[in-house]
Design an enzyme around this catalytic site. Structure first.
Site, short mmCIF file in Angstrom:
data_model
loop_
_atom_site.label_atom_id
_atom_site.label_comp_id
_atom_site.label_asym_id
_atom_site.label_seq_id
_atom_site.Cartn_x
_atom_site.Cartn_y
_atom_site.Cartn_z
N ASP A 111 49.36 -10.34 -94.99
CA ASP A 111 48.50 -9.35 -95.04
C ASP A 111 47.85 -9.19 -96.18
O ASP A 111 48.75 -8.86 -97.30
CB ASP A 111 49.30 -7.94 -94.57
CG ASP A 111 50.74 -8.18 -93.01
OD1 ASP A 111 49.45 -9.65 -92.44
OD2 ASP A 111 51.08 -7.78 -92.85
N GLU A 195 54.55 -11.61 -83.17
CA GLU A 195 54.92 -12.83 -82.70
C GLU A 195 56.50 -12.32 -82.03
O GLU A 195 57.12 -10.96 -82.01
CB GLU A 195 55.72 -13.53 -83.74
CG GLU A 195 54.36 -14.50 -84.81
CD GLU A 195 54.81 -14.73 -85.83
OE1 GLU A 195 54.28 -15.75 -86.49
OE2 GLU A 195 56.12 -14.28 -86.41
N THR A 357 53.54 -22.06 -84.72
CA THR A 357 52.83 -22.21 -86.43
C THR A 357 54.00 -23.61 -86.88
O THR A 357 54.46 -23.80 -86.69
CB THR A 357 53.35 -20.44 -86.34
OG1 THR A 357 52.39 -20.97 -88.33
CG2 THR A 357 54.24 -20.11 -87.21
N GLU A 392 49.35 -23.81 -85.03
CA GLU A 392 48.94 -22.73 -86.43
C GLU A 392 49.06 -23.58 -87.34
O GLU A 392 50.13 -23.79 -87.34
CB GLU A 392 49.22 -21.28 -85.83
CG GLU A 392 48.82 -20.39 -84.82
CD GLU A 392 48.70 -18.95 -84.47
OE1 GLU A 392 49.63 -18.34 -85.86
OE2 GLU A 392 48.09 -18.21 -83.82
N LEU A 395 50.82 -21.16 -93.25
CA LEU A 395 50.81 -20.79 -94.74
C LEU A 395 49.13 -21.27 -95.17
O LEU A 395 48.85 -22.75 -94.90
CB LEU A 395 51.67 -21.64 -96.36
CG LEU A 395 52.75 -20.85 -95.53
CD1 LEU A 395 54.14 -21.11 -96.72
CD2 LEU A 395 52.61 -18.71 -95.32
#
Length: 453
Positions: A111, A195, A357, A392, A395
């Site tokens: 973030d 999520e 992910t 996805e 990282l």
């Protein structure tokens, strides 16, 4: 004739084995693409960046539709910056994926900005802290409203589910002329970081570090009341006073606790452990179902729109029998339970794409980390219930120079159990698209995904 049929059959098998799938590739926009005041952050630079993506055959972009920015004033929904972005996508020729982000930005991995929930929600939370997820030390987490408040009319007579539904209705009406030709997907936020999970591994105040097991988040008054009622119904009122008292803290390892040890007292395999873990997971599933039901009912008039929801790739301690880190997040993936099949089955009821992910990661001997095995379990679950699967990376892969091994792993995971429906790369920055070597690597990856075998 029979011989000809055999030859044709062999040819078809041969042909199918060499067919290629086109897997669309999108790129996530920076978290601060829209400013906190609701304006688009440097529109000319955004258009330049999107033109660059288009030149590399990228299919679209994904962006957070931040609740805290859009509904800055109660009942007034300002989508103007997002409409401006949709027009840029239209001009450039890119698809737009909208994430209905009902969470706070600023307390999760990667973030880069700080965006709070709407002020009127925070005002209610300041008076009634039970709207927030709460851990065993009674520490609260303000990044997302607790599922315990889903059906409690705390917001001027509205429940949290009502608030999410109103957001959907305004999004649907505002973008009706863009759906599905430009805005083709809404990913429905169902928890922290968008999520469907509990905030079991919190970065705020340095509570958690990798690879701690995390903590249960059921100590707000609404969830405690529900737990007590469930324990009473099960004939064990003593099970309703809170979560396990022997499950460790945020940074514990499973072996350091009684609850997550195979021989521990009242452990995860005991009658009590099974009761609690099932209750905890079922509450999260019900929460996700209530919101997805609202989304499905709202967007039914927006023909061709894809609905998706994201599940977290909690790969640490996956190779242990207890799956502790998954369980504290609400994924009851032990005691012969298949957490991801349960989630996929619920998604299937509403025709929702399962977004997952960590597709770039490989198994490791450290911390019981097994992302490849985890991805396999989720892929097989979605295949079993026949719903789309999108992927996805967890990282960034091009922080400095690009990690081509990571891209190769994504290609493998995107095809080995059948082609996924879409891949979204985390995240757009100048180093990805204006560093020549990185851009060449990334466009190579896009072409590989467009011709996936």
């Amino acid at each position: 004739m029979a011989k000809e049929k055999i030859i044709i059959g062999i040819f078809l098998v041969f042909l199918i084995s060499f067919t290629y799938a086109y897997i669309p590739v999108s790129v996530m926009m920076p978290l601060n693409t829209v400013n906190n005041d609701g304006t688009l952050n440097n529109p000319s630079k955004i258009k330049q960046d999107l033109q660059k993506l288009k030149s590399g055959s990228v299919d679209g972009i994904m962006i957070d539709f931040w609740w805290g920015i859009i509904e800055r004033t109660r009942g007034i929904y300002d989508f103007s910056a997002y409409l401006q972005l949709a027009d840029i996508c239209k001009d450039v020729g890119l698809k737009l994926q909208a994430v209905a982000s009902f969470h706070q930005c600023g307390t999760n991995v990667g973030d880069s900005c700080y965006i709070l929930l709407p002020q009127y929600v925070l005002d209610v939370g300041n008076k009634n802290k039970s709207i927030w997820y709460t851990d065993q030390q009674y520490g609260i987490d303000k990044e997302y409203i607790s599922l315990g408040a889903d059906h409690v009319p705390l917001f001027n007579g509205y429940t949290a589910i009502d608030l999410y539904t109103l957001f959907f209705k305004n999004l649907s009406a505002t973008f009706k002329n863009y759906i599905p030709n430009i805005l083709d997907e809404v990913q429905v936020g169902l928890g922290p970081a968008g999520e469907m999970r509990y905030p079991s591994y919190q970065l705020q105040d340095n509570k958690w570090q990798y690879c701690g097991i995390g903590e249960f988040q059921n100590y707000d008054s609404f969830m405690l009341s529900d737990l007590q009622n469930s324990a009473n119904a099960a004939g064990h009122p003593e099970w309703g006073h809170g979560g396990p008292s022997n499950a460790g803290t945020y940074n514990s390892y499973p072996s350091q606790t009684q609850f997550w040890s195979d021989s521990g007292f009242d452990n995860y395999k005991s009658d009590y452990g099974k009761f609690f873990l099932n209750w905890y997971a079922q509450k999260m599933l019900s929460h996700g179902e209530d919101i997805l039901n609202a989304a499905k009912n709202t967007f039914t008039t927006n023909k061709g729109l894809i609905l998706a929801a994201k599940v977290s790739g909690i790969h640490w301690w996956y190779s242990t029998s207890n799956h502790a880190a998954e369980c504290t997040a609400g994924y009851y993936n032990t005691n012969n339970n298949n957490a991801y099949l349960q989630i996929a089955s619920m998604f299937a009821k509403y025709g929702v794409t399962f977004d997952f992910t960590c597709l770039e990661m490989k198994n490791s001997a450290s911390c019981g980390s097994a992302p490849e095995d985890l991805v396999k379990q989720t892929r097989l679950a979605t295949n079993q219930v026949n719903i789309p699967y999108a992927g996805e990376n967890a990282l960034p892969l091009c922080t400095n120079s690009c990690n081509k091994d990571g891209f190769n792993e994504i290609i493998k995971e995107s095809t080995q159990y059948g082609a996924i429906s879409r891949f979204t790369y985390l995240r757009l920055d100048d180093n990805l698209i204006y560093n020549t070597n990185n851009w060449n690597t990334f466009t190579w990856f896009v072409q590989q995904m467009h011709n996936a075998k």
